[in-house]
Design an enzyme around this catalytic site. Structure first.
Site, PDB file in Angstrom:
ATOM      1  N   GLY A  34       0.809  -1.221   0.000  1.00  0.00           N
ATOM      2  CA  GLY A  34       0.000   0.000   0.000  1.00  0.00           C
ATOM      3  C   GLY A  34       0.835   1.260   0.000  1.00  0.00           C
ATOM      4  O   GLY A  34       2.075   1.221  -0.021  1.00  0.00           O
ATOM      5  N   THR A  36       1.199   3.552   2.321  1.00  0.00           N
ATOM      6  CA  THR A  36       1.946   3.867   3.549  1.00  0.00           C
ATOM      7  C   THR A  36       3.214   3.006   3.591  1.00  0.00           C
ATOM      8  O   THR A  36       4.301   3.505   3.906  1.00  0.00           O
ATOM      9  CB  THR A  36       1.074   3.619   4.804  1.00  0.00           C
ATOM     10  OG1 THR A  36      -0.238   4.135   4.557  1.00  0.00           O
ATOM     11  CG2 THR A  36       1.657   4.288   6.028  1.00  0.00           C
ATOM     12  N   ALA A  90      -3.385  -0.594   6.758  1.00  0.00           N
ATOM     13  CA  ALA A  90      -4.762  -1.071   7.008  1.00  0.00           C
ATOM     14  C   ALA A  90      -5.736  -0.052   6.443  1.00  0.00           C
ATOM     15  O   ALA A  90      -5.387   1.120   6.254  1.00  0.00           O
ATOM     16  CB  ALA A  90      -5.000  -1.256   8.502  1.00  0.00           C
ATOM     17  N   LYS A 101      -8.658  -4.958   5.996  1.00  0.00           N
ATOM     18  CA  LYS A 101      -7.575  -4.818   5.033  1.00  0.00           C
ATOM     19  C   LYS A 101      -8.029  -5.335   3.678  1.00  0.00           C
ATOM     20  O   LYS A 101      -9.056  -5.978   3.568  1.00  0.00           O
ATOM     21  CB  LYS A 101      -6.331  -5.600   5.508  1.00  0.00           C
ATOM     22  CG  LYS A 101      -5.654  -4.914   6.687  1.00  0.00           C
ATOM     23  CD  LYS A 101      -4.372  -5.607   7.136  1.00  0.00           C
ATOM     24  CE  LYS A 101      -3.406  -5.940   6.070  1.00  0.00           C
ATOM     25  NZ  LYS A 101      -2.967  -4.785   5.252  1.00  0.00           N
ATOM     26  N   GLY A 102      -7.244  -5.018   2.658  1.00  0.00           N
ATOM     27  CA  GLY A 102      -7.568  -5.540   1.329  1.00  0.00           C
ATOM     28  C   GLY A 102      -8.014  -4.476   0.345  1.00  0.00           C
ATOM     29  O   GLY A 102      -8.375  -4.794  -0.785  1.00  0.00           O
ATOM     30  N   GLY A 104      -6.165  -2.641  -1.207  1.00  0.00           N
ATOM     31  CA  GLY A 104      -5.239  -2.779  -2.344  1.00  0.00           C
ATOM     32  C   GLY A 104      -5.309  -4.163  -2.968  1.00  0.00           C
ATOM     33  O   GLY A 104      -4.571  -4.456  -3.912  1.00  0.00           O
ATOM     34  N   GLU A 110      -1.400 -11.009   2.682  1.00  0.00           N
ATOM     35  CA  GLU A 110      -1.199 -10.220   3.908  1.00  0.00           C
ATOM     36  C   GLU A 110      -1.609 -11.026   5.134  1.00  0.00           C
ATOM     37  O   GLU A 110      -0.936 -10.981   6.170  1.00  0.00           O
ATOM     38  CB  GLU A 110      -2.003  -8.914   3.836  1.00  0.00           C
ATOM     39  CG  GLU A 110      -1.391  -7.911   2.876  1.00  0.00           C
ATOM     40  CD  GLU A 110      -2.238  -6.675   2.641  1.00  0.00           C
ATOM     41  OE1 GLU A 110      -1.672  -5.674   2.197  1.00  0.00           O
ATOM     42  OE2 GLU A 110      -3.458  -6.706   2.880  1.00  0.00           O
TER      43      GLU A 110
HETATM   44  C1  5RP Z   1      -3.732  -3.795   0.757  1.00  0.00           C
HETATM   45  C2  5RP Z   1      -4.009  -3.319   2.124  1.00  0.00           C
HETATM   46  C3  5RP Z   1      -3.367  -2.049   2.538  1.00  0.00           C
HETATM   47  O1  5RP Z   1      -2.611  -2.276   3.658  1.00  0.00           O
HETATM   48  C4  5RP Z   1      -4.449  -1.057   2.846  1.00  0.00           C
HETATM   49  O2  5RP Z   1      -5.265  -0.920   1.695  1.00  0.00           O
HETATM   50  C5  5RP Z   1      -3.886   0.300   3.266  1.00  0.00           C
HETATM   51  O3  5RP Z   1      -3.257   0.899   2.209  1.00  0.00           O
HETATM   52  P1  5RP Z   1      -2.733   2.397   2.241  1.00  0.00           P
HETATM   53  O4  5RP Z   1      -1.539   2.409   3.112  1.00  0.00           O
HETATM   54  O5  5RP Z   1      -2.441   2.672   0.787  1.00  0.00           O
HETATM   55  O6  5RP Z   1      -3.841   3.297   2.746  1.00  0.00           O
HETATM   56  O7  5RP Z   1      -4.693  -3.931   2.907  1.00  0.00           O
HETATM   57  O8  5RP Z   1      -4.419  -4.988   0.496  1.00  0.00           O
END
Ligand code: 5RP
Length: 233
Positions: A34, A36, A90, A101-102, A104, A110
């Protein structure tokens, strides 16, 4: 003097960069997915240039490619017994450290990597914190064969208002493991562990984005540039 108001991306950068301090020389650890985690990888890349030697088990093809480009070593989960640490993002975090989660699409790997880890540290911006999960649609990874049956069964369960097949460029979004994702809209998820178990009883469900009782800590970036550290029971 007023405190600075950081942009959403700068908040993620703060949290991601901060988490790099958890990584020790020689460590083999899990690396999430993701925007972050992207900043964590950037910080690790610069530390690798300065002599840090680590290996990561990546939770997605995207993370694996980025890690390789950044000079970070890759480890195969099948060759380690346990991971001392995984750092991941997350989409929602409740007050007990239960997660959705998920967003992305990497939830399956994960969750496998999180389950293999002694310590799961979540990096996120403050907007991800909620009292009760459910504002963010819950991703459920399913086998493409007969996925509409799963969709109907989840809806018939009566808790989800809408169950939508995730699309990308007008086609079903396909995960790294060649599955589809159903984004399930709930009002509130009062008991994430119970819903996770219930969804797992449906043939065709591979995994859910509910991570209950898995996160040990969270590093939360805030608008004013500070970091909140949370430890879960
Ligand atoms: C991917 C995830 C990521 O950790 C979640 O979507 C957070 O992403 P971001 O840091 O871009 O906000 O679960 O499957």
């Amino acid at each position: 003097m007023n405190s600075p108001v950081l942009s959403p991306d700068d908040i993620k950068k703060k949290a991601g960069t901060y988490a790099a301090d958890l990584v020790e020389q020689g460590m083999v650890f899990g690396l999430g997915t993701g925007s972050t985690v992207y900043w964590l990888i950037m910080e690790l890349a610069s530390r690798v240039e300065q002599g840090l030697e680590v290996q990561v088990v990546p939770t997605s093809v995207q993370t694996e490619e980025l890690a390789i480009q950044s000079g970070i070593g890759i480890a195969d989960l099948n060759t380690v017994s346990r991971l001392p640490l995984t750092i991941d993002g997350a989409d929602e975090i409740d007050t007990n450290g239960q997660l959705i989660k998920g967003g992305g699409g990497a939830l399956l790997r994960e969750k496998i990597v999180a389950a293999a880890s002694d310590r799961l540290v979540i990096i996120a911006d403050q907007g991800k914190k909620v009292k009760t999960l459910g504002r963010f649609p819950l991703p459920v990874e399913v086998i493409p064969f007969g996925y509409t049956q799963v969709q109907q069964t989840i809806l018939a369960g009566g808790q989800a208002q809408q169950v939508v097949l995730r699309q990308k460029n007008g086609q079903p979004f396909v995960t790294d493991q060649w599955h589809y994702i159903l984004d399930c809209y709930y009002d509130q998820i009062a008991d994430p562990a119970a819903l996770n178990s219930l969804l797992h009883t449906i043939p065709g469900v591979v995994e859910t984005g509910l991570f209950a009782g898995m996160a040990s800590e969270a590093i939360i970036g805030k608008e004013d540039g500070t970091i909140e550290l949370i430890t879960y029971e």
